[in-house]
Design an enzyme around this catalytic site. Structure first.
Site, PDB file in Angstrom:
ATOM      1  N   ASP A 107      -5.941  -0.920  -1.490  1.00 44.47           N
ATOM      2  CA  ASP A 107      -6.646  -1.849  -2.130  1.00 44.47           C
ATOM      3  C   ASP A 107      -7.886  -2.222  -1.423  1.00 44.47           C
ATOM      4  O   ASP A 107      -8.130  -2.169  -0.281  1.00 44.47           O
ATOM      5  CB  ASP A 107      -5.863  -3.067  -2.321  1.00 44.47           C
ATOM      6  CG  ASP A 107      -5.666  -3.918  -1.361  1.00 44.47           C
ATOM      7  OD1 ASP A 107      -5.242  -3.553  -0.137  1.00 44.47           O
ATOM      8  OD2 ASP A 107      -5.809  -5.093  -1.449  1.00 44.47           O
ATOM      9  N   LYS A 139      -6.783   6.934  10.888  1.00 39.94           N
ATOM     10  CA  LYS A 139      -8.452   6.910  11.373  1.00 39.94           C
ATOM     11  C   LYS A 139      -8.162   7.026  12.747  1.00 39.94           C
ATOM     12  O   LYS A 139      -8.305   5.868  13.493  1.00 39.94           O
ATOM     13  CB  LYS A 139      -8.815   5.492  10.792  1.00 39.94           C
ATOM     14  CG  LYS A 139      -8.975   5.275   9.410  1.00 39.94           C
ATOM     15  CD  LYS A 139      -9.743   3.791   9.210  1.00 39.94           C
ATOM     16  CE  LYS A 139      -9.917   3.635   7.763  1.00 39.94           C
ATOM     17  NZ  LYS A 139     -10.159   2.111   7.442  1.00 39.94           N
ATOM     18  N   ARG A 156      -5.502  -0.105  -6.235  1.00 41.49           N
ATOM     19  CA  ARG A 156      -4.390   0.518  -5.992  1.00 41.49           C
ATOM     20  C   ARG A 156      -3.890   1.791  -6.979  1.00 41.49           C
ATOM     21  O   ARG A 156      -3.246   2.635  -6.579  1.00 41.49           O
ATOM     22  CB  ARG A 156      -3.331  -0.313  -5.838  1.00 41.49           C
ATOM     23  CG  ARG A 156      -3.567  -1.405  -4.980  1.00 41.49           C
ATOM     24  CD  ARG A 156      -1.985  -2.321  -4.655  1.00 41.49           C
ATOM     25  NE  ARG A 156      -2.284  -3.505  -3.491  1.00 41.49           N
ATOM     26  CZ  ARG A 156      -2.123  -3.486  -2.398  1.00 41.49           C
ATOM     27  NH1 ARG A 156      -2.139  -2.285  -1.451  1.00 41.49           N
ATOM     28  NH2 ARG A 156      -2.269  -4.695  -1.772  1.00 41.49           N
ATOM     29  N   PHE A 178     -14.209   2.252   4.932  1.00 38.30           N
ATOM     30  CA  PHE A 178     -13.209   1.682   3.996  1.00 38.30           C
ATOM     31  C   PHE A 178     -12.964   2.314   2.852  1.00 38.30           C
ATOM     32  O   PHE A 178     -13.675   2.795   2.211  1.00 38.30           O
ATOM     33  CB  PHE A 178     -13.419   0.360   4.078  1.00 38.30           C
ATOM     34  CG  PHE A 178     -12.656  -0.661   3.157  1.00 38.30           C
ATOM     35  CD1 PHE A 178     -11.447  -1.232   3.952  1.00 38.30           C
ATOM     36  CD2 PHE A 178     -12.585  -0.955   1.822  1.00 38.30           C
ATOM     37  CE1 PHE A 178     -10.660  -1.999   3.254  1.00 38.30           C
ATOM     38  CE2 PHE A 178     -11.766  -1.490   1.422  1.00 38.30           C
ATOM     39  CZ  PHE A 178     -10.418  -2.060   1.866  1.00 38.30           C
ATOM     40  N   ILE A 179     -11.692   2.561   2.532  1.00 35.86           N
ATOM     41  CA  ILE A 179     -11.136   3.294   1.235  1.00 35.86           C
ATOM     42  C   ILE A 179     -10.276   2.606   0.457  1.00 35.86           C
ATOM     43  O   ILE A 179      -9.612   1.496   0.819  1.00 35.86           O
ATOM     44  CB  ILE A 179     -10.522   4.337   1.835  1.00 35.86           C
ATOM     45  CG1 ILE A 179      -9.410   4.219   2.628  1.00 35.86           C
ATOM     46  CG2 ILE A 179     -11.547   5.705   2.295  1.00 35.86           C
ATOM     47  CD1 ILE A 179      -8.281   5.252   2.688  1.00 35.86           C
ATOM     48  N   ASP A 187      -5.068   2.142  11.131  1.00 34.79           N
ATOM     49  CA  ASP A 187      -6.592   1.831  11.228  1.00 34.79           C
ATOM     50  C   ASP A 187      -6.530   1.513  12.799  1.00 34.79           C
ATOM     51  O   ASP A 187      -6.550   2.317  13.432  1.00 34.79           O
ATOM     52  CB  ASP A 187      -6.634   0.893  10.273  1.00 34.79           C
ATOM     53  CG  ASP A 187      -8.355   0.415  10.448  1.00 34.79           C
ATOM     54  OD1 ASP A 187      -9.272   1.415  10.593  1.00 34.79           O
ATOM     55  OD2 ASP A 187      -8.720  -0.665  10.252  1.00 34.79           O
ATOM     56  N   GLU A 220       3.978   4.219   5.802  1.00 32.88           N
ATOM     57  CA  GLU A 220       2.704   3.451   5.737  1.00 32.88           C
ATOM     58  C   GLU A 220       1.604   4.056   5.076  1.00 32.88           C
ATOM     59  O   GLU A 220       1.430   5.301   4.883  1.00 32.88           O
ATOM     60  CB  GLU A 220       2.625   2.995   7.194  1.00 32.88           C
ATOM     61  CG  GLU A 220       1.258   1.888   7.282  1.00 32.88           C
ATOM     62  CD  GLU A 220       1.298   0.839   6.819  1.00 32.88           C
ATOM     63  OE1 GLU A 220       1.479   0.715   5.678  1.00 32.88           O
ATOM     64  OE2 GLU A 220       1.269  -0.173   7.695  1.00 32.88           O
ATOM     65  N   ASP A 221       0.902   3.200   4.385  1.00 35.53           N
ATOM     66  CA  ASP A 221      -0.449   3.658   3.770  1.00 35.53           C
ATOM     67  C   ASP A 221      -1.360   4.394   4.687  1.00 35.53           C
ATOM     68  O   ASP A 221      -1.856   5.353   4.816  1.00 35.53           O
ATOM     69  CB  ASP A 221      -1.000   2.722   2.592  1.00 35.53           C
ATOM     70  CG  ASP A 221      -1.273   1.439   3.274  1.00 35.53           C
ATOM     71  OD1 ASP A 221      -1.286   1.170   4.467  1.00 35.53           O
ATOM     72  OD2 ASP A 221      -1.795   0.623   2.534  1.00 35.53           O
ATOM     73  N   GLY A 259       0.747  -1.358   0.132  1.00 37.89           N
ATOM     74  CA  GLY A 259       0.108   0.192   0.100  1.00 37.89           C
ATOM     75  C   GLY A 259       0.738   1.382   0.095  1.00 37.89           C
ATOM     76  O   GLY A 259       0.515   2.134  -0.408  1.00 37.89           O
TER      77      GLY A 259
HETATM   78  P1  IMP Z   1      -4.219  -1.757  11.220  1.00 38.38           P
HETATM   79  O1  IMP Z   1      -3.243  -2.894  11.644  1.00 38.38           O
HETATM   80  O2  IMP Z   1      -5.530  -2.120  11.595  1.00 38.38           O
HETATM   81  O3  IMP Z   1      -3.865  -0.445  11.560  1.00 38.38           O
HETATM   82  O4  IMP Z   1      -4.221  -2.221   9.446  1.00 38.38           O
HETATM   83  C1  IMP Z   1      -3.270  -1.425   8.904  1.00 38.38           C
HETATM   84  C2  IMP Z   1      -3.560  -2.237   7.617  1.00 38.38           C
HETATM   85  O5  IMP Z   1      -4.759  -2.521   7.211  1.00 38.38           O
HETATM   86  C3  IMP Z   1      -2.999  -1.024   6.374  1.00 38.38           C
HETATM   87  O6  IMP Z   1      -1.597  -1.377   6.243  1.00 38.38           O
HETATM   88  C4  IMP Z   1      -3.882  -1.403   5.193  1.00 38.38           C
HETATM   89  O7  IMP Z   1      -2.977  -2.395   4.580  1.00 38.38           O
HETATM   90  C5  IMP Z   1      -5.095  -2.165   5.697  1.00 38.38           C
HETATM   91  N1  IMP Z   1      -6.117  -1.293   5.813  1.00 38.38           N
HETATM   92  C6  IMP Z   1      -6.632  -0.479   6.904  1.00 38.38           C
HETATM   93  N2  IMP Z   1      -7.764   0.253   6.630  1.00 38.38           N
HETATM   94  C7  IMP Z   1      -7.724   0.049   5.201  1.00 38.38           C
HETATM   95  C8  IMP Z   1      -8.869   0.716   4.243  1.00 38.38           C
HETATM   96  O8  IMP Z   1      -9.779   1.508   4.661  1.00 38.38           O
HETATM   97  N3  IMP Z   1      -8.578   0.448   3.084  1.00 38.38           N
HETATM   98  C9  IMP Z   1      -7.551  -0.558   2.455  1.00 38.38           C
HETATM   99  N4  IMP Z   1      -6.686  -1.128   3.594  1.00 38.38           N
HETATM  100  C10 IMP Z   1      -6.989  -0.882   4.806  1.00 38.38           C
HETATM  101 MG    MG Z   2      -0.376  -1.371   4.452  1.00 39.51          MG
END
Ligand code: IMP
Ligand code: MG
Length: 179
Positions: A162, A134, A168, A155-156, A106, A102-103, A48
């Site tokens: 993706d 977020k 992407r 969710f985006i 969440d 990082e992209d 991402g």
């Molecule tokens: P976390 O561990 O919950 O912070 O998730 C992080 C990873 O989940 C990111 O690096 C993304 O790959 C994926 N992710 C979280 N939210 C989204 C979203 O809204 N769209 C796409 N991928 C997401």
């Molecule tokens: Mg990621």
């Protein structure tokens, strides 16, 4: 085009490319002030993070390096926790000034895992830069050092992110349409 289909889901336009690039300009400016004498090593989290890393690094005016990693998650049957593993980390980061790219953050679980792993390799400095954050979804204690855009809990896709491997390549960011 304000509404698109990615695989089986509908998405609507949420953040235009111009807005994304303006937000990246801002953190690039901050980095140009903060990191100019640090010869940092940027570590981009694939898949991402590739577009963000590309647009960000073009805006930096100091010596730096970049490398790329992937995180593989897998479910271990004996535990319910998600175990992750880092692939592709090259070279020694001991005493380096490291910035993770990082992209999106969440829940924050991925980033806090990654921080812990990288800190165990004894960098001199470890900072976190994320394109999207977020804050309402955050479930761990974590304060990213550079955040381009804060978004709500939706969710985006697009600009590197993706849905099931697709989307992407979109230059704008789209949010899921609740049906
Ligand atoms: P976390 O561990 O919950 O912070 O998730 C992080 C990873 O989940 C990111 O690096 C993304 O790959 C994926 N992710 C979280 N939210 C989204 C979203 O809204 N769209 C796409 N991928 C997401
Ligand atoms: Mg990621």
């Amino acid at each position: 085009m304000s509404s698109i289909q990615v695989k089986d889901k509908l998405f609507e336009l949420s953040i235009k490319e111009e807005v994304i690039l303006e937000a990246i300009d801002k953190i690039a400016k901050a980095m140009n002030e903060d990191l100019g004498d640090k010869n940092p090593l940027f570590i981009c989290v694939l898949n991402g993070g590739f577009m963000f890393a590309s647009d960000l690094l073009k805006r930096l005016n100091f010596p730096c390096e970049i490398s790329f990693i992937r995180l593989q998650s897998y479910q271990k049957s004996s535990t319910n926790g998600q175990i992750k593993e880092i692939y592709g980390l090259q070279g020694n980061i001991e005493n380096r000034n490291v910035v993770i790219l990082e992209d999106i953050i969440d829940t924050g679980y991925t980033m806090s895992f990654l921080k812990k792993e990288l800190l165990s390799k004894k960098p001199n400095m470890l900072k976190v830069a994320t394109l999207l954050f977020k804050p309402k979804a955050l479930s761990v204690e974590l304060e990213p050092d550079y955040v381009a855009l804060e978004i709500s809990n939706e969710f985006i896709v697009g600009y590197g992110l993706d849905y099931d491997g697709h989307g992407r390549n979109l230059r704008d960011i789209y949010k899921i349409k609740e049906s």
